[in-house]
Design a protein around this motif. Structure first.
Motif, PDB file in Angstrom:
ATOM      1  N   ASN A 136      -3.930   7.678 -13.242  1.00  0.00           N
ATOM      2  CA  ASN A 136      -3.394   8.884 -12.588  1.00  0.00           C
ATOM      3  C   ASN A 136      -4.183   9.265 -11.341  1.00  0.00           C
ATOM      4  N   HIS A 137      -4.850   8.274 -10.747  1.00  0.00           N
ATOM      5  CA  HIS A 137      -5.516   8.466  -9.455  1.00  0.00           C
ATOM      6  C   HIS A 137      -4.730   7.662  -8.419  1.00  0.00           C
ATOM      7  N   PRO A 138      -3.981   8.336  -7.547  1.00  0.00           N
ATOM      8  CA  PRO A 138      -3.078   7.615  -6.641  1.00  0.00           C
ATOM      9  C   PRO A 138      -3.792   6.711  -5.647  1.00  0.00           C
ATOM     10  N   VAL A 139      -3.081   5.688  -5.229  1.00  0.00           N
ATOM     11  CA  VAL A 139      -3.549   4.813  -4.156  1.00  0.00           C
ATOM     12  C   VAL A 139      -3.533   5.620  -2.861  1.00  0.00           C
ATOM     13  N   ARG A 140      -4.658   5.640  -2.186  1.00  0.00           N
ATOM     14  CA  ARG A 140      -4.751   6.405  -0.941  1.00  0.00           C
ATOM     15  C   ARG A 140      -4.361   5.489   0.221  1.00  0.00           C
ATOM     16  N   LEU A 141      -3.193   5.730   0.765  1.00  0.00           N
ATOM     17  CA  LEU A 141      -2.659   4.941   1.875  1.00  0.00           C
ATOM     18  C   LEU A 141      -2.853   5.737   3.162  1.00  0.00           C
ATOM     19  N   VAL A 142      -3.733   5.247   4.018  1.00  0.00           N
ATOM     20  CA  VAL A 142      -4.031   5.938   5.273  1.00  0.00           C
ATOM     21  C   VAL A 142      -3.331   5.203   6.412  1.00  0.00           C
ATOM     22  N   ILE A 143      -2.452   5.915   7.097  1.00  0.00           N
ATOM     23  CA  ILE A 143      -1.700   5.358   8.219  1.00  0.00           C
ATOM     24  C   ILE A 143      -2.357   5.834   9.514  1.00  0.00           C
ATOM     25  N   VAL A 144      -2.740   4.886  10.345  1.00  0.00           N
ATOM     26  CA  VAL A 144      -3.422   5.205  11.607  1.00  0.00           C
ATOM     27  C   VAL A 144      -2.645   4.571  12.750  1.00  0.00           C
ATOM     28  N   GLY A 145      -2.480   5.330  13.831  1.00  0.00           N
ATOM     29  CA  GLY A 145      -1.768   4.762  14.967  1.00  0.00           C
ATOM     30  C   GLY A 145      -1.776   5.667  16.182  1.00  0.00           C
ATOM     31  N   SER A 146      -0.976   5.274  17.151  1.00  0.00           N
ATOM     32  CA  SER A 146      -0.896   5.976  18.429  1.00  0.00           C
ATOM     33  C   SER A 146       0.154   7.080  18.357  1.00  0.00           C
ATOM     34  N   GLU A 147       0.569   7.561  19.522  1.00  0.00           N
ATOM     35  CA  GLU A 147       1.544   8.651  19.556  1.00  0.00           C
ATOM     36  C   GLU A 147       2.909   8.236  19.010  1.00  0.00           C
ATOM     37  N   PRO A 175      -9.590   5.296   2.566  1.00  0.00           N
ATOM     38  CA  PRO A 175      -8.342   4.586   2.231  1.00  0.00           C
ATOM     39  C   PRO A 175      -8.556   3.491   1.187  1.00  0.00           C
ATOM     40  N   ASP A 176      -7.590   3.356   0.298  1.00  0.00           N
ATOM     41  CA  ASP A 176      -7.500   2.155  -0.535  1.00  0.00           C
ATOM     42  C   ASP A 176      -6.729   1.090   0.239  1.00  0.00           C
ATOM     43  N   ILE A 177      -5.764   1.576   1.025  1.00  0.00           N
ATOM     44  CA  ILE A 177      -4.996   0.714   1.927  1.00  0.00           C
ATOM     45  C   ILE A 177      -5.021   1.364   3.310  1.00  0.00           C
ATOM     46  N   LEU A 178      -5.377   0.589   4.314  1.00  0.00           N
ATOM     47  CA  LEU A 178      -5.316   1.064   5.696  1.00  0.00           C
ATOM     48  C   LEU A 178      -4.157   0.367   6.391  1.00  0.00           C
ATOM     49  N   LEU A 179      -3.177   1.139   6.811  1.00  0.00           N
ATOM     50  CA  LEU A 179      -2.045   0.621   7.584  1.00  0.00           C
ATOM     51  C   LEU A 179      -2.260   1.069   9.025  1.00  0.00           C
ATOM     52  N   PRO A 187     -15.668  -1.953   1.029  1.00  0.00           N
ATOM     53  CA  PRO A 187     -15.404  -3.388   0.834  1.00  0.00           C
ATOM     54  C   PRO A 187     -14.104  -3.703   0.102  1.00  0.00           C
ATOM     55  N   ASP A 188     -13.561  -2.747  -0.639  1.00  0.00           N
ATOM     56  CA  ASP A 188     -12.336  -3.008  -1.402  1.00  0.00           C
ATOM     57  C   ASP A 188     -11.067  -2.581  -0.669  1.00  0.00           C
ATOM     58  N   VAL A 189     -11.207  -2.096   0.552  1.00  0.00           N
ATOM     59  CA  VAL A 189     -10.029  -1.613   1.274  1.00  0.00           C
ATOM     60  C   VAL A 189      -9.114  -2.785   1.639  1.00  0.00           C
ATOM     61  N   THR A 190      -7.822  -2.556   1.539  1.00  0.00           N
ATOM     62  CA  THR A 190      -6.824  -3.540   1.969  1.00  0.00           C
ATOM     63  C   THR A 190      -6.406  -3.206   3.394  1.00  0.00           C
ATOM     64  N   ILE A 191      -6.528  -4.181   4.286  1.00  0.00           N
ATOM     65  CA  ILE A 191      -6.184  -3.969   5.696  1.00  0.00           C
ATOM     66  C   ILE A 191      -4.779  -4.493   5.966  1.00  0.00           C
ATOM     67  N   MET A 192      -3.935  -3.618   6.487  1.00  0.00           N
ATOM     68  CA  MET A 192      -2.606  -4.006   6.946  1.00  0.00           C
ATOM     69  C   MET A 192      -2.493  -3.650   8.423  1.00  0.00           C
ATOM     70  N   LEU A 193      -2.154  -4.637   9.234  1.00  0.00           N
ATOM     71  CA  LEU A 193      -1.954  -4.397  10.658  1.00  0.00           C
ATOM     72  C   LEU A 193      -0.471  -4.490  10.987  1.00  0.00           C
ATOM     73  N   GLN A 194      -0.055  -3.669  11.925  1.00  0.00           N
ATOM     74  CA  GLN A 194       1.318  -3.749  12.418  1.00  0.00           C
ATOM     75  C   GLN A 194       1.299  -3.462  13.919  1.00  0.00           C
ATOM     76  N   PRO A 195       2.230  -4.037  14.655  1.00  0.00           N
ATOM     77  CA  PRO A 195       2.276  -3.767  16.091  1.00  0.00           C
ATOM     78  C   PRO A 195       2.915  -2.411  16.360  1.00  0.00           C
ATOM     79  N   PRO A 196       2.741  -1.893  17.571  1.00  0.00           N
ATOM     80  CA  PRO A 196       3.560  -0.740  17.960  1.00  0.00           C
ATOM     81  C   PRO A 196       5.017  -1.200  18.092  1.00  0.00           C
ATOM     82  N   HIS A 197       5.870  -0.316  18.500  1.00  0.00           N
ATOM     83  CA  HIS A 197       7.282  -0.640  18.681  1.00  0.00           C
ATOM     84  C   HIS A 197       7.473  -1.499  19.938  1.00  0.00           C
ATOM     85  N   PRO A 198       8.567  -2.239  20.020  1.00  0.00           N
ATOM     86  CA  PRO A 198       8.843  -3.026  21.230  1.00  0.00           C
ATOM     87  C   PRO A 198       9.290  -2.148  22.398  1.00  0.00           C
TER      88      PRO A 198
END
Length: 260
Positions: free
Chosen positions: A76-87, A142-146, A179-190
């Motif tokens: 019952n401890h949620p996965v902390r998903l932190v979304i980071v990005g530009s404008e 974050p547990d997951i960094l997007l 050390p246990d963080v999951t890294i997810m990368l994504q591009p900005p929009h086209p």
């Protein structure tokens, strides 16, 4: 003799009654124990069924993410998903992070994912390093960094080689602390008819593959950057996603995180 027979009869009756009462008590206890066991097992069975249902949604996610979801269900401890990005993230209720967050919570429940959004406007990767954005991300735990790592902000300002080096430095700093963080990368929009930017995005994808980071290629969901159809989902004046663009971006992430 009559008295003796009477006493024997009484004793027999008492014995029978005692036997019947003892039998009733025994079987009542058995029934009570069975009911208690069933009541105790019902929540466990319900929890097992709930976990099975939720894990079906997570079926296409990487194994390390599935394990984090499973742990969240158990503890019952949620996965902390932190979304980071530009404008391009935007704080609007119809922005892709808001749409994505709502769908995650609707599907998995609020006890599985906790979504935190951190938007850094027009900041470049160089400015992010100088401003200690990596420490801000670490503080968000974050547990997951997007992360959409400011590639578009860097376009025409910082060479892609330097950009990737700065991205790598930021990630290394984060992983050193978490050390246990999951890294997810994504591009900005086209961007419509962009010249150098698409190549920079391709290099970001190659960088992610080389480093072993998860890369979410949502460009697959957009119209081709050379097509005028892209202007239907990206504002020509601001070069930012419009409402339809945010929905398109959100739908890609929703389909990735939620198998249906």
């Amino acid at each position: 003799m009559i008295v003796k027979n009477f006493l024997l009869t009484v004793l027999l009756l008492v014995s029978c009654v005692s036997f019947i009462i003892a039998g009733q008590l025994y079987w009542q206890k058995k029934i009570d124990d069975t009911v208690k066991q069933a009541m105790a097992e019902a929540p466990k069975q319900e929890a097992i069924e709930n976990e099975s249902k939720l894990m079906k949604y997570a079926a296409q996610l990487p194994s390390e993410v599935q394990e984090k979801i499973k742990n969240a269900i158990h503890t019952n401890h949620p996965v902390r998903l932190v979304i980071v990005g530009s404008e391009a993230i935007s704080s609007s209720e119809k922005s892709w992070p808001a749409l994505f967050k709502n769908e995650l919570e609707s599907t998995y429940g609020q006890q599985v994912f906790e979504v935190v959004v951190k938007e850094y406007g027009e900041m470049t990767t160089k400015e992010a390093l100088e401003a200690n954005v990596d420490k801000e991300i670490i503080d968000a735990k974050p547990d997951i960094l997007l992360w959409e790592p400011f590639i578009l902000n860097n376009n025409g300002v910082i060479e892609i080689e330097d950009t990737l080096q700065q991205i790598d430095t930021i990630i290394q700093n984060i992983q050193s602390a978490l050390p246990d963080v999951t890294i997810m990368l994504q591009p900005p929009h086209p961007i419509y008819n962009a010249r150098y930017y698409p190549s920079q995005v391709e290099q970001l994808q190659s960088f992610a593959k080389e480093k072993g980071y998860i890369y979410l290629d949502h460009w697959k969901a957009w119209p081709d950057y050379k097509s005028e159809e892209l202007n239907d989902v990206v504002n020509e004046n601001t070069d930012l996603p419009n409402e339809r663009g945010h929905q398109l971006w959100a739908d890609f992430l929703i389909d990735y995180f939620i198998a249906k």
